[in-house]
Enzyme design. Structure first.
Site, PDB file in Angstrom:
ATOM      1  CG  ASP A   1      -4.825   9.911 -27.426  1.00 24.12           C
ATOM      2  OD1 ASP A   1      -3.997  10.570 -26.682  1.00 24.12           O
ATOM      3  OD2 ASP A   1      -5.937   9.686 -26.669  1.00 24.12           O
ATOM      4  CB  ALA A   2      -4.390   9.144 -33.916  1.00 19.12           C
TER       5      ALA A   2
ATOM      6  CE1 TYR B 156       2.519   7.083 -26.951  1.00 20.89           C
ATOM      7  CE2 TYR B 156       3.507   9.391 -26.527  1.00 20.89           C
ATOM      8  CZ  TYR B 156       3.400   8.018 -26.329  1.00 20.89           C
ATOM      9  OH  TYR B 156       4.111   7.499 -25.442  1.00 20.89           O
ATOM     10  CG  ASP B 157      -1.670   5.523 -30.412  1.00 18.12           C
ATOM     11  OD1 ASP B 157      -3.011   5.235 -30.728  1.00 18.12           O
ATOM     12  OD2 ASP B 157      -0.962   5.559 -29.470  1.00 18.12           O
TER      13      ASP B 157
ATOM     14  CB  SER C  48       2.935   6.577   9.688  1.00 18.54           C
ATOM     15  OG  SER C  48       3.637   6.872  10.806  1.00 18.54           O
TER      16      SER C  48
ATOM     17  CD  GLU D  33       0.745  16.480  -0.423  1.00 17.07           C
ATOM     18  OE1 GLU D  33       1.031  15.302  -0.493  1.00 17.07           O
ATOM     19  OE2 GLU D  33       1.706  17.402  -0.434  1.00 17.07           O
TER      20      GLU D  33
ATOM     21  CE  LYS E   5      -3.647   9.684   4.713  1.00 17.89           C
ATOM     22  NZ  LYS E   5      -3.652   8.191   4.387  1.00 17.89           N
TER      23      LYS E   5
ATOM     24  CG  ASP F  11      -7.327   4.754  -0.274  1.00 19.20           C
ATOM     25  OD1 ASP F  11      -8.778   4.290   0.051  1.00 19.20           O
ATOM     26  OD2 ASP F  11      -6.497   4.099   0.266  1.00 19.20           O
TER      27      ASP F  11
ATOM     28  CE1 TYR G  86       2.930  10.139  -1.531  1.00 16.76           C
ATOM     29  CE2 TYR G  86       4.819  10.935  -0.243  1.00 16.76           C
ATOM     30  CZ  TYR G  86       3.731   9.850  -0.711  1.00 16.76           C
ATOM     31  OH  TYR G  86       3.678   8.821   0.183  1.00 16.76           O
TER      32      TYR G  86
ATOM     33  CE  LYS H 131      -7.379   8.941   6.879  1.00 19.57           C
ATOM     34  NZ  LYS H 131      -6.966   7.576   7.863  1.00 19.57           N
TER      35      LYS H 131
ATOM     36  CB  CYS I  69     -15.983 -26.078  17.474  1.00 22.57           C
ATOM     37  SG  CYS I  69     -14.982 -25.364  16.273  1.00 22.57           S
TER      38      CYS I  69
ATOM     39  CB  CYS J 105     -13.578 -29.721  15.141  1.00 23.94           C
ATOM     40  SG  CYS J 105     -13.311 -28.860  16.681  1.00 23.94           S
TER      41      CYS J 105
ATOM     42  CB  CYS K 149     -12.885 -24.585  19.395  1.00 23.69           C
ATOM     43  SG  CYS K 149     -12.465 -26.095  18.911  1.00 23.69           S
TER      44      CYS K 149
ATOM     45  CB  CYS L  60      -9.953 -27.462  15.853  1.00 21.37           C
ATOM     46  SG  CYS L  60     -11.310 -26.108  14.983  1.00 21.37           S
TER      47      CYS L  60
END
Length: 777
Positions: free
Chosen positions: A36-37, A39-40, A85, A117, A119, A121, A229, A318, A412, A415, A430, A436
């Site tokens: 990383d150094a 790259y920086d 979906s 693959e 799923k 979230d 994906y 799922k 209620c 109110c 109510c 209300c």
């Protein structure tokens, strides 16, 4: 001899290519090339050179991920290919059924090659590259339309600003998921807590909130990652034959693909993948809520096609819903926009599916009784994905001696008004209506919402502030607001206040059906509001109409008709409407009742309606009532026959006597007379002629391209008010196509089929010729 120092342009180009190559190794191949150094150091050198030579900065430079100036709002993006979906499988047996359906449809006896693959979230997004350069990022939205979040996705380091390779596709639209890893989520929440700011409930919420920041500089500080994906569009090169081949091509282009993705042959390989990753789920650095399986071959995907809005060639398997035990400490009663009371369980906080749950729904008082749940009980809390947690059962064997029964409150909690049970005995409401506080607040939010009055800038937080400051007590007060009052509120200002005033002024000429929907009448959705507006023609006729007339509106049943009549019978509702009109509200409508509706208001129809509302007509069926109505036509003629005791209608003996008994009960004679009087008044104002006066009745129209003077939904609304059906595709039965700017394949098809085409100017002129105005600009 010293080497010649490269020119700034050459050094910048070399550093940019090197850093992009290192990013490809790090994010896509998961094989870091340098520490990383290192790259920086290269990154800082590039920054220094670009600061000295700003004319050499390019949009795809690794330094251009820091975010840009804040936006006022996200632009709307219409997806060229809908983001669909997936169907769900919740058990191994349902997955077996899916595999069997695939093999039967393809007429394949052996195992199918799939790609499995995780799923993820997170938040689904679409990225569009043109000639290798990132030009647009968008959220999924409703699948058809999303929000333009280009400035935000540019800040995600695993999203390449330019595709890898000398000959990238001329057009690539890639779909994927933006997630926040657990390690980054925990660090972010620590920073939020230290800064005294709100912490996020889970990584998904944090990812979604980060991507929807109007200030992309905030997004740039969030630890987001992108995994591709699928591909929606590809131009400039041939499609691979398989989904797995497409994923390999995406990797070559420097688009990150989840390393857990695996090619699987046959059902047992899918199940093995599922149970393996379910067991390892807790050790992954990101949240997943299942597995997605896709048929690998694209030609088989095309053969399988789609059902409704989901592909037949893919399914989401799922993970099991997660349950935990905790203690029910108390029950709060929340009051909704319509006054419905909902019991909310106050729980001892517990982790369910990686989320801390302290509140859960109990549905209603009958469900509480059915489950025999009491305060103090140990209960089972269920949560699946983003589903609201719910209490599913109690453990009576753990019930303490001091456990308390749960009762519906008499008043209620907001109110103090009386609580009544609805006719179905389930919903408690109510009776406070607009006085209300809970209903008032939600009623204003609904009134201002996009599908109602569509008052831009009047969001939930501003409504809360207006109510809290006492500036708004009901929806009519919105039109009494002054810019200077609004400008003083938190997060507002003169410009925002002026924009709100313009939005309020523009909303005064909203279509009548939207106004009716905006009033929040119980059980009145958008379609019922349209039917009311079409039938009665103006607001005043609806306000004066008796219950018996509402029963004749298409698709309006007894309970809905009673809700409409009850709303307009309340003095405080009438006062709010009067105040709205006095403030300048001008609901736009046909101005005259529908001839078809008026012709349906026969004496027989009114008698049938009275019977459905409880008029005692024992033994008299609808056919008998229709026959009497056709013969006598008016209530006076019918009453005269009753008075004479002579029935010349041909009905069975005793029919008139039974009807006379019903008319004498309660006030049915007066109610029928009032309904007939109002029906006659409507008939005088309805257009002459039989049938329906709507000139486009029976015609199918199609909208395509971009309209500049009204939105697609506004154009559709106006065509429907004239009787047309608005379809999404052109066919031989299409009456006319309205083509805006950048019209595409639908316009071409209309030309091939000889369908009449109308441009926007002609369309606006056409609407004006039918008395239909455009929305205020």
């Amino acid at each position: 001899m010293t080497s010649k120092k490269p020119a700034p342009a050459d050094e910048i180009r070399q550093l940019r290519d090197t850093l992009n190559d290192w990013s490809y190794r790090y994010y896509t191949l998961d094989d870091p090339a340098v520490p990383d150094a290192e790259y920086d150091r290269a990154y800082r050198r590039l920054q220094e050179l670009e600061e000295r030579h700003p004319d050499l900065v390019t949009a795809d430079s690794p330094t251009q991920r820091v975010g840009d100036t804040p936006l006022d709002a996200f632009d709307e993006v219409r997806h060229a290919v809908p983001m669909l979906s997936l169907g769900n499988a919740f058990s191994d047996d349902e997955l077996r059924d899916f595999d069997q359906r695939v093999r039967e449809r393809l007429d394949v006896s052996g195992p199918i090659d799939y790609v499995a693959e995780p799923k993820l979230d997170g938040l689904a997004v679409s990225l569009v590259y043109e000639n290798g350069e990132l030009v647009r990022g968008a959220t999924r939205g409703d699948g058809e339309t999303g929000e333009d979040i280009t400035a935000n996705v540019r800040t995600i380091k695993s999203v390449p600003l330019r595709l890898r390779g000398k000959t990238p596709p001329t057009l690539l639209e890639v779909r994927g998921e933006v997630v926040m890893p657990h390690s980054g989520f925990e660090a972010l929440n620590r920073r939020q807590q230290e800064a005294g700011q709100k912490v996020f409930a889970n990584p998904r919420n944090a990812a979604a909130g980060s991507l929807r920041q109007l200030d992309s500089r905030i997004t740039a500080e969030r630890p987001l990652e992108f995994y591709a994906y699928s591909v929606a569009r590809l131009e400039g090169e041939d499609w691979p034959d398989t989904h797995s081949g497409m994923l390999k091509r995406l990797r070559d282009l420097n688009l990150r693909v989840n390393p857990e993705i695996k090619e699987c042959r046959g059902l047992e390989a899918l199940l093995s993948f599922y149970h393996d990753i379910l067991e390892r789920r807790g050790r992954l650095d990101y949240d997943i809520d299942g597995v997605v399986y896709k048929v690998d071959r694209f030609d088989w995907q095309r053969d399988l096609g789609f059902v409704s809005r989901a592909p037949r060639w893919a399914i989401a398997h799922k993970f099991p819903a997660q349950e935990e035990l905790t203690v029910l400490n108390d029950v709060d009663w929340q009051v909704g926009r319509t006054g419905a009371l909902t019991p909310v369980a106050k729980l001892e906080p517990v982790q369910v599916g990686g989320v801390t749950v302290s509140n859960a729904t109990l549905h209603n008082i009958d469900e509480i009784g059915r489950l025999d749940i009491r305060i103090g009980d140990t209960v089972v809390v269920y949560r699946a994905g983003d589903v609201i947690p719910k209490v599913v059962r109690a453990l009576p064997e753990r019930r303490p001696k001091d456990a308390r029964e749960i009762h519906l409150p008499d008043e209620c909690p907001v109110c103090g008004s009386e609580i009544l049970r609805a006719d179905d005995g389930v919903v408690a409401r109510c009776t406070g209506g607009l006085i209300c506080g809970a209903q008032r607040r939600e009623a204003i939010k609904h009134f201002a919402s996009r599908r109602a009055m569509d008052i831009e800038g009047l969001g939930d937080k501003l409504v809360d502030a207006l109510v809290d400051q006492g500036l708004v007590d009901n929806v009519a007060d919105l039109y009494r607001l002054k810019a200077e009052d609004v400008a003083d509120l938190e997060r507002m200002g003169e410009k925002s206040a002026d924009n709100l005033m313009k939005a309020l002024e523009g909303s005064k000429r909203t279509r009548l059906n939207r106004v009716l929907f905006a009033l929040g009448i119980l059980q009145i959705g958008e379609e019922t509001a349209k039917a009311l507006a079409d039938c009665f023609g103006d607001l005043e006729s609806i306000r004066r109409a008796p219950l018996l007339l509402f029963l004749q509106v298409p698709d309006v049943g007894r309970e809905v008709a009673k809700a409409i009549a009850a709303f307009f019978a309340e003095d405080h509702n009438e006062k709010v409407i009067d105040d709205l009109l006095a403030a300048g509200l001008e609901p736009q409508s046909a101005g005259a009742p529908s001839r078809r509706f008026v012709d349906a208001l026969t004496l027989g129809a009114l008698l049938r309606g009275a019977k459905s509302l409880g008029m005692p007509l024992s033994g008299l069926g609808d056919k008998s009532l229709d026959a009497l109505g056709r013969h006598y036509r008016t209530l006076d003629a019918l009453l005269a026959a009753v008075e004479r005791g002579e029935d010349d209608s041909g009905a069975r003996a005793g029919t008139l006597e039974k009807l006379a008994e019903g008319l004498r009960a309660d006030d049915w004679q007066a109610r029928l007379r009032e309904a007939e009087k109002q029906a006659a008044a409507l008939a005088e104002r309805a257009p002459a002629g039989g049938g329906d006066e709507r000139p486009l009745e029976g015609q199918t129209w199609v909208l395509t391209g971009t309209l500049s003077r009204l939105t697609r939904s506004e154009a559709k609304e106006r065509l429907e008010s004239l009787g047309a059906k608005v379809a999404g595709s052109v066919s031989k039965s299409t009456a006319r196509v309205v083509a805006g700017e950048a019209a595409g394949s639908k316009l071409e098809k209309a030309g091939k089929l000889g369908v009449d085409v109308m441009d926007e100017d002609a369309f606006v002129h056409f609407l004006a010729g039918h008395g239909i105005s455009l929305p205020e600009q």
